[in-house]
Design a protein around this motif. Structure first.
Motif, mmCIF file in Angstrom:
data_model
loop_
_atom_site.group_PDB
_atom_site.id
_atom_site.type_symbol
_atom_site.label_atom_id
_atom_site.label_comp_id
_atom_site.label_asym_id
_atom_site.label_seq_id
_atom_site.Cartn_x
_atom_site.Cartn_y
_atom_site.Cartn_z
ATOM 1 N N GLY A 1 14.218 4.864 -7.206
ATOM 2 C CA GLY A 1 12.967 4.981 -7.791
ATOM 3 C C GLY A 1 12.368 3.578 -8.410
ATOM 4 O O GLY A 1 11.208 3.378 -8.318
ATOM 5 N N GLN A 2 13.346 2.740 -8.882
ATOM 6 C CA GLN A 2 12.780 1.559 -9.277
ATOM 7 C C GLN A 2 12.448 0.737 -8.079
ATOM 8 O O GLN A 2 11.388 -0.130 -8.595
ATOM 9 C CB GLN A 2 14.115 0.597 -9.768
ATOM 10 N N ILE A 3 13.035 0.772 -6.984
ATOM 11 C CA ILE A 3 12.486 -0.248 -6.009
ATOM 12 C C ILE A 3 11.164 0.501 -5.725
ATOM 13 O O ILE A 3 10.245 -0.449 -5.156
ATOM 14 C CB ILE A 3 13.524 -0.101 -4.854
ATOM 15 N N ALA A 4 11.011 1.810 -5.179
ATOM 16 C CA ALA A 4 9.722 2.554 -5.129
ATOM 17 C C ALA A 4 8.502 2.036 -6.099
ATOM 18 O O ALA A 4 7.319 1.321 -5.400
ATOM 19 C CB ALA A 4 9.711 3.659 -4.967
ATOM 20 N N ALA A 5 9.108 2.074 -7.416
ATOM 21 C CA ALA A 5 7.980 1.581 -8.454
ATOM 22 C C ALA A 5 7.589 -0.063 -8.129
ATOM 23 O O ALA A 5 6.409 -0.549 -8.269
ATOM 24 C CB ALA A 5 8.326 1.557 -9.772
ATOM 25 N N PRO B 1 0.824 -1.280 -0.141
ATOM 26 C CA PRO B 1 -0.041 0.038 -0.056
ATOM 27 C C PRO B 1 0.970 1.209 0.058
ATOM 28 O O PRO B 1 2.044 1.184 0.429
ATOM 29 C CB PRO B 1 -0.901 -0.075 1.222
ATOM 30 N N LEU B 2 0.325 2.436 -0.217
ATOM 31 C CA LEU B 2 1.048 3.717 -0.412
ATOM 32 C C LEU B 2 1.939 3.919 0.806
ATOM 33 O O LEU B 2 3.058 4.350 0.667
ATOM 34 C CB LEU B 2 0.040 4.839 -0.622
ATOM 35 N N ARG B 3 1.272 3.911 1.951
ATOM 36 C CA ARG B 3 1.815 4.421 3.230
ATOM 37 C C ARG B 3 3.034 3.422 3.287
ATOM 38 O O ARG B 3 4.348 4.023 3.745
ATOM 39 C CB ARG B 3 1.044 4.228 4.383
ATOM 40 N N ARG C 1 0.527 1.804 -13.922
ATOM 41 C CA ARG C 1 -0.027 1.138 -12.940
ATOM 42 C C ARG C 1 0.217 1.607 -11.512
ATOM 43 O O ARG C 1 -0.118 1.375 -10.450
ATOM 44 C CB ARG C 1 0.170 -0.428 -12.671
ATOM 45 N N LEU C 2 1.292 2.654 -11.587
ATOM 46 C CA LEU C 2 1.593 3.244 -10.424
ATOM 47 C C LEU C 2 0.593 4.283 -9.568
ATOM 48 O O LEU C 2 -0.056 4.902 -10.812
ATOM 49 C CB LEU C 2 2.953 4.155 -10.739
ATOM 50 N N PRO C 3 0.458 4.207 -8.359
ATOM 51 C CA PRO C 3 -0.332 5.273 -7.861
ATOM 52 C C PRO C 3 -0.258 6.817 -8.062
ATOM 53 O O PRO C 3 1.051 6.994 -8.292
ATOM 54 C CB PRO C 3 -0.325 5.011 -6.190
ATOM 55 N N ALA C 4 -1.274 7.450 -8.483
ATOM 56 C CA ALA C 4 -0.614 8.840 -8.870
ATOM 57 C C ALA C 4 -0.221 9.761 -7.726
ATOM 58 O O ALA C 4 0.957 10.535 -8.140
ATOM 59 C CB ALA C 4 -2.311 9.531 -8.942
ATOM 60 N N GLU C 5 -0.201 9.314 -6.673
ATOM 61 C CA GLU C 5 0.612 10.003 -5.597
ATOM 62 C C GLU C 5 2.071 9.621 -5.876
ATOM 63 O O GLU C 5 3.012 10.791 -5.332
ATOM 64 C CB GLU C 5 0.425 9.722 -4.034
ATOM 65 N N LEU C 6 2.370 8.682 -6.347
ATOM 66 C CA LEU C 6 3.893 8.477 -6.367
ATOM 67 C C LEU C 6 4.408 8.748 -7.616
ATOM 68 O O LEU C 6 5.687 8.799 -7.901
ATOM 69 C CB LEU C 6 4.140 6.874 -6.050
ATOM 70 N N LEU C 7 3.806 9.264 -8.708
ATOM 71 C CA LEU C 7 4.309 9.366 -10.032
ATOM 72 C C LEU C 7 5.152 10.660 -9.906
ATOM 73 O O LEU C 7 6.343 10.516 -10.562
ATOM 74 C CB LEU C 7 3.075 9.923 -11.141
#
Length: 605
Positions: free
Chosen positions: A208-212, A119-121, A242-248
């Motif tokens: 960045g790759q790991i977060a995605a 999840p995002l958090r 497919r990445l959540p918009a908050e993380l883009l």
């Protein structure tokens, strides 16, 4: 789940696994990777550790050993909340090894494979923690180079980054080009994949790759053959649909193909706080319940071995008295034998094999050796009597001391002296008769060896003359201010470094602004500045002794040459081709390099 450890997590030792490494008794196998095998063990105080034993193929490469030692020393300085600290190591033994604190948690790769994306958090807390870890790692002068989901462990109180700096040591060995892969293509940066250039910005791209990966459950550049993935990383944009918009905003900046366009680690942390709808605080609830269950599973560790490893039976040899230290086997069942013991380090030198502790005790190091426990410097283990002292020395059963025959020491010594005199007289006579004949043969053999370039040992005393390596030329290398070059790299590429004068670069370029001083220096050898009448060559570099460690640019002109004599045994002739103009954005010098790798014996500390 029950209290029994999982067989899938802790695999039993096999016949080819050592029982003891560096005084640590191995308990189970945690995993196997490209560079070695990882075992579970315990400190004398009972704390679990992960002990990585380097593969023999790497151990046989002297350049790998030199760099591995440097990286381990640097890694020992890394003490962050989100890293697994180095507990102990041996970089000089037959098989180098490295021990870190055991982290009871799955890797990000395992968690995503089992439970899907986070999840995002959880992703934001993961990113913040890894960014903090990288900040500490970079501050120690290390670039991770192989940051990937398998090297990020998920502990109950946040992530832990492991294996930092080790990949750099492997870059120096020829094995990396013969089937041994170091670095994961799906998480390489464009500059790392195309030119091999590695800087702290390389780790930012991997972050960045790991977060995605954590958010969408798969690599941003897709799966498939390595060459196809690397092509997409270098030439195409990632698939972030497919990445959540908050993380883009965060991920897209980290994955910039231009290293200069990537954010700093501080910016990443600030951006994560801005993007989070709630305050970010690490705690026991930072992971989904299903993933947290994997942590609980890894807390049920196998118990330390309570019996010593099996020892071969050895029949005592009849002697008048038993030796000061009993031989391994029946007389001393706790003394390790054969390959069950690897050398372990002291604070300044490698350990020597020592006794294995008796049953029921943790794997204590041999007496008089040092072991670094978590957070404490090493101290000698004294040999005072106690419950863990090896069995006392006893007399051998075959030589009763009560019935000794008198020794005729004087007669034996006299007879020996007479015999030696007679033998020496005969040998001297033979040598005087054959001196000229032998000299003629030796001269002929030496001449033949010289003409053949030392490729065989025929006709002489069997000694072989080492053949000089062939030089390799690298014209037009731009060495940026603050960057360094290693002669072992093929091709040698400038890499950013910290504390250049006290680092490990064979060749670096630095500018001290307030002194208006620009110079080329070495932190791993010495220079010889050649005069205009000298031709740069391997022979010249070997004979000149006008050594220095730094050459000011004011001493150099276009075409000036100087020798680089690396402590690793590499020799190079550098030809200076000038400095960047004042109007150019960056400051750099250009040199041509001609390198003879492994031309000399490497210096050891």
């Amino acid at each position: 789940m029950g209290s029994m450890p999982s067989a899938d997590l802790f695999k039993p030792l096999q016949e080819n696994d050592p029982a003891v490494v560096g005084g640590y008794r191995l308990v189970a196998v945690l995993g196997t990777g490209g560079m070695g095998k990882v075992y579970l063990s315990y400190t004398p105080g009972g704390r679990p550790i992960a002990l990585k034993v380097i593969r023999p193929e790497f151990s046989e490469d002297p350049e790998f050993r030199r760099r591995f030692k440097q990286e381990v020393r640097a890694a020992e300085r890394v003490q962050g909340l989100y890293t697994a600290p180095v507990i102990d190591s041996d970089t000089d033994g037959a098989q180098p090894w490295l021990a870190t604190a055991y982290v009871p948690g799955p890797s990000l790769a395992h968690a995503v494979a089992e439970h899907g994306g986070l999840p995002l958090r959880s992703v934001l807390l993961l990113t913040v923690g890894v960014a903090e870890a990288l900040h500490v790692i970079h501050r120690a002068g290390i670039v991770h180079r192989d940051l990937k989901p398998a090297n990020v462990l998920l502990a109950s109180d946040g992530p832990r980054v492991i294996d930092f700096g080790i990949a750099r040591a492997a870059d120096s060995t020829a094995l990396t080009g013969t089937g041994v892969s170091v670095g994961t293509p799906a998480f390489m940066s464009p500059e790392q994949a195309s030119t091999g250039t590695v800087t702290p910005a390389t780790d930012v791209f991997a972050l960045g790759q790991i977060a995605a990966f954590a958010a969408i459950g798969s690599p941003a550049y897709g799966d498939g053959p390595s060459h196809a993935v690397l092509y997409r990383i270098v030439h195409e944009d990632p698939d972030l649909s497919r990445l959540p918009a908050e993380l883009l905003p965060l991920v897209s900046r980290c994955l910039s193909r231009d290293p200069a366009g990537r954010p700093s680690l501080t910016e990443i942390i600030d951006l994560c706080h801005e993007l989070s709808p709630v305050a970010l605080r690490q705690g026991e609830d930072w992971l989904p319940q299903a993933v947290a269950g994997s942590i609980t599973e890894r807390l049920h560790l196998p118990e330390p071995a309570k019996t010593p490893p099996p020892q071969p039976a050895v029949t005592p040899t009849p002697t008048e008295f038993s030796p000061q230290n009993p031989a391994p086997g029946v007389a001393n069942p706790y003394a390790p034998t054969g390959s069950a013991v690897s050398s372990a380090p002291t604070q300044n030198a490698p350990r020597v094999p020592g006794p294995v502790p008796p049953p029921g005790s943790p794997a204590y190091p041999p007496q008089g050796q040092y072991v670094s426990a978590p957070g404490y410097p090493g101290h000698p283990v004294h040999s005072a009597p106690g419950p863990h002292t090896p069995p006392p020395v006893t007399h051998a059963p075959y030589a009763p001391a009560s019935r000794q025959k008198p020794k005729r020491t004087g007669l034996i010594v006299a007879a020996s002296v007479v015999g030696v005199v007679v033998v020496l007289g005969v040998i001297g006579s033979l040598l005087s008769n054959g001196t000229e004949k032998d000299k003629t043969k030796d001269d002929a053999a030496a001449s033949q060896g010289a003409n053949s370039g030392g490729s065989n040992g025929s006709g002489g005393a069997g000694t072989q003359k080492k053949t000089d390596p062939k030089p390799v030329s690298y014209p037009g290398i731009d060495l940026t201010e603050g960057y360094q070059i290693m002669l072992a790299d093929n091709p040698p590429r400038p890499v950013e470094g910290e504390d250049l004068a006290y680092g490990n670069g064979d060749l670096y370029f630095s500018v001290v602004r307030f002194l208006d001083e620009a110079a080329i220096g070495t932190a791993n050898g010495k220079f010889v500045l050649l005069n205009n009448t000298q031709k740069g060559s391997l022979a010249t570099c070997r004979t000149e002794t006008r050594y220095t460690e730094k050459i000011a640019l004011t001493q150099l002109g276009d075409g000036s040459q100087f020798c680089v004599l690396s402590d690793a045994g590499h020799v190079a002739v550098a030809t200076y081709r000038g400095k960047s103009g004042d109007r150019e954005a960056g400051s750099y010098v250009t040199v041509d390099l001609q390198i003879w790798r492994n031309a000399e014996e490497a210096k050891t500390d």
